[in-house]
Write a protein that holds these residues in place. Sequence first.
Motif, short mmCIF file in Angstrom:
data_model
loop_
_atom_site.label_atom_id
_atom_site.label_comp_id
_atom_site.label_asym_id
_atom_site.label_seq_id
_atom_site.Cartn_x
_atom_site.Cartn_y
_atom_site.Cartn_z
N THR A 43 -22.10 4.63 -43.55
CA THR A 43 -23.40 4.68 -44.31
C THR A 43 -23.28 3.99 -45.36
N LYS A 44 -22.20 3.65 -46.15
CA LYS A 44 -21.91 2.92 -47.17
C LYS A 44 -22.52 1.40 -46.75
N ILE A 45 -21.69 0.83 -45.80
CA ILE A 45 -21.65 -0.49 -45.25
C ILE A 45 -23.16 -0.71 -45.05
N GLU A 46 -24.04 0.19 -44.22
CA GLU A 46 -25.47 -0.11 -43.97
C GLU A 46 -26.26 0.04 -45.08
N GLU A 47 -26.09 0.73 -46.12
CA GLU A 47 -26.70 0.77 -47.46
C GLU A 47 -26.53 -0.55 -47.98
#
Length: 60
Positions: A43-47
């Motif tokens: 989720t952090k990478i996608e954000e």
Amino acid sequence: MNKDPKDRGMKKWNGFFMPETIKMLKDLWQDENKTPRPYLDETKIEEMERLLSESKLTSY
């Protein structure tokens, strides 16, 4: 403390270390000062990817 004018202080001890040992110690000291990489879940990478793509679109 001995104030002998012929005493070179710590300089006289520098000759006991081999160059390989000095390099190894410097590398070790540098590794200790490094900050560890943060753990990034999906989720952090996608954000971050979303923020980058949005910034690219708005910069033109």
